[in-house]
Design an enzyme around this catalytic site. Structure first.
Site, PDB file in Angstrom:
ATOM      1  N   CYS A   1       0.708  -1.203   0.010  1.00  0.00           N
ATOM      2  CA  CYS A   1       0.041   0.197  -0.005  1.00  0.00           C
ATOM      3  C   CYS A   1       0.806   1.279  -0.056  1.00  0.00           C
ATOM      4  O   CYS A   1       0.251   2.361  -0.229  1.00  0.00           O
ATOM      5  CB  CYS A   1      -1.127  -0.058   1.037  1.00  0.00           C
ATOM      6  SG  CYS A   1      -0.290  -0.146   2.971  1.00  0.00           S
TER       7      CYS A   1
ATOM      8  N   GLU B   1      -3.167  -0.100  -4.191  1.00  0.00           N
ATOM      9  CA  GLU B   1      -2.387  -1.182  -3.841  1.00  0.00           C
ATOM     10  C   GLU B   1      -1.519  -1.792  -5.107  1.00  0.00           C
ATOM     11  O   GLU B   1      -2.391  -1.961  -6.125  1.00  0.00           O
ATOM     12  CB  GLU B   1      -3.472  -2.004  -3.240  1.00  0.00           C
ATOM     13  CG  GLU B   1      -3.938  -1.948  -2.212  1.00  0.00           C
ATOM     14  CD  GLU B   1      -3.431  -2.321  -0.828  1.00  0.00           C
ATOM     15  OE1 GLU B   1      -2.275  -2.622  -1.148  1.00  0.00           O
ATOM     16  OE2 GLU B   1      -4.032  -1.992   0.238  1.00  0.00           O
TER      17      GLU B   1
END
Length: 430
Positions: free
Chosen positions: A377, A423
């Site tokens: 992330c 992500e």
């Protein structure tokens, strides 16, 4: 998608604070993005550089939106282009660092592996299945303003602002935040069960007392005031139980797209053992369990491991085992004596801090792992160090004696529309 909300109460000094926690590929251009798109990206960067990122004359609600969701003023396709360029720079940095280490990568000026366009989120507005609000003094001096904080502690200008313009917060969550919430447990329960907050359809109502804005269940236990002790989400045909302290992706439909791609990239089959590091409530491992021989999950949060085991049993999945503890303590012990001849595929999904060096070393030195999926992330942070340790030449001094991995493919997934985050899935093999 079910609406999942949790409520916690926090105390700071004599003031009580409330907190409500209530694979399609993009058609965007790849590396050769248009000049117009580049100019728009640069314009956005200049406008949002530094502290004064809000437009002149912006309301407090708009200033909050600029802080919490800095891309909200851009059309969604342009948001995806901004994120693509950010991920491209991450790979450019990784490519340069690998070249400095003597790793043979692609031609100068190119990336160490192909970067696909950003996979868009199926839902762009109101996608959060959990929202967190605080109660404190607002810009107008109202001490019971319910919303999110704007400002910095250093400047001592923090105020609580209503989340009216924050696009990723569902309307029902905003509706609850706009009401005056009672500070006593009994009134709080009545508010959400039979009062104005009933429209939020809470499944669980928790109360937490704390001297901090955020703390764990171990530091200050959650007290269940109403409903079920867990919240539930349906994902890829499975039902997942989630404890208040356990991690679960806030964008459920986006997570489905991500996990489907992880399954395809893993190339796992009925002979494969899937190693799920930082497994949370078991979402990745359980979603792939029926296509592999065995799933082994590792997670530091004990409550999340309890959820993962319950989720496996409830969904009739019997080929999973979950270990509670720090990955740097559990994984080396697990892999040092690994003698299973079945193919071993690893999936790593850590927090922004990345994975511990001992985890990298254990994966790197395990010959059975030939394929690794790293879900990140924040790839521009500590994760870059992980990538370099996975791919650098053998270094006996650092006990990295295993064959190095090589980046094969990078795919960004937009699970957080209107923010700068996404992500990034990096596939490594050797």
């Amino acid at each position: 998608m079910a609406l999942c909300c949790t409520l916690s109460l926090m105390c700071r000094r004599l003031r009580q604070l409330l907190s409500t926690q209530c694979a399609l590929l993009s058609s965007l251009p790849g590396r050769d993005c248009s000049l117009l798109a580049e100019k728009r990206v640069e314009k956005w960067k200049k406008r949002n550089a530094g502290e004064g990122c809000s437009l002149p004359g912006s309301s407090w609600e708009e200033r909050l939106a600029d802080a919490a969701t800095p891309l909200w003023r851009l059309p969604y396709q342009e948001q995806l282009q901004v994120k693509y360029e950010n991920q491209r720079k991450v790979l450019q940095t990784l490519t340069s660092r690998l070249q400095e280490l003597g790793v043979d990568v692609q031609k100068p000026g190119e990336l160490c592996c192909p970067l696909r366009p950003v996979v868009p989120s199926p839902i762009t507005n109101g996608y959060r299945n959990k929202s967190t609000f605080s109660v404190n003094q607002g810009p107008d001096g109202n001490p019971k303003t319910v919303g999110l904080y704007v400002g910095t502690g250093r400047a001592r200008n923090i105020v609580c602002v209503r989340a009216d313009h924050v696009k990723n917060v569902p309307p029902k969550h905003k509706q609850v935040a706009q009401e005056a919430l009672a500070t006593q447990k009994a009134l709080l329960k009545e508010f959400f069960t039979s009062g104005p907050g009933a429209g939020c359809a809470l499944t669980s109502l928790y109360f937490q007392e704390s001297t901090m804005t955020r703390c764990s269940h171990e530091q200050s236990p959650f007290q269940l005031l109403y409903g079920e002790p867990h919240i539930f989400e349906d994902l890829l045909g499975l039902k997942f139980r989630i404890s208040p302290d356990a991690f679960f992706q806030v964008n459920t439909s986006g997570a489905e797209t991500l996990y489907q791609a992880v399954g395809e990239l893993s190339q796992a089959d009925r002979d494969t053992v899937l190693l799920d590091v930082c497994c949370g409530t078991g979402t990745i491992g359980l979603s792939l369990a029926r296509r592999v021989s065995k799933v082994i999950g590792i997670e530091i949060v004990e409550k999340a491991i309890e959820d993962a085991r319950w989720n496996a049993a409830f969904n009739g999945i019997s080929n999973c085992e979950f270990h509670s503890g720090k990955a740097e303590a559990v994984l080396p012990q697990l892999l040092c004596s690994w003698e299973d001849t079945r193919p071993l595929v690893a999936v790593v999904n850590p927090s922004r801090a990345g994975i511990h060096y001992r985890v990298v070393r254990a994966i790197r030195n395990c010959k059975a792992i030939r394929r690794l999926l790293y879900i990140c992330c924040k790839p521009e942070g500590e994760a870059t160090r992980n990538f370099l340790e996975l791919c650098c030449p053998p270094d006996p001094g650092k006990k990295l004696v295993g064959e190095p991995f090589a980046p094969v493919l990078a795919i960004p997934f937009d699970l957080f529309p209107h923010t700068v985050h996404c992500e990034l899935v990096l596939l490594f093999s050797r």
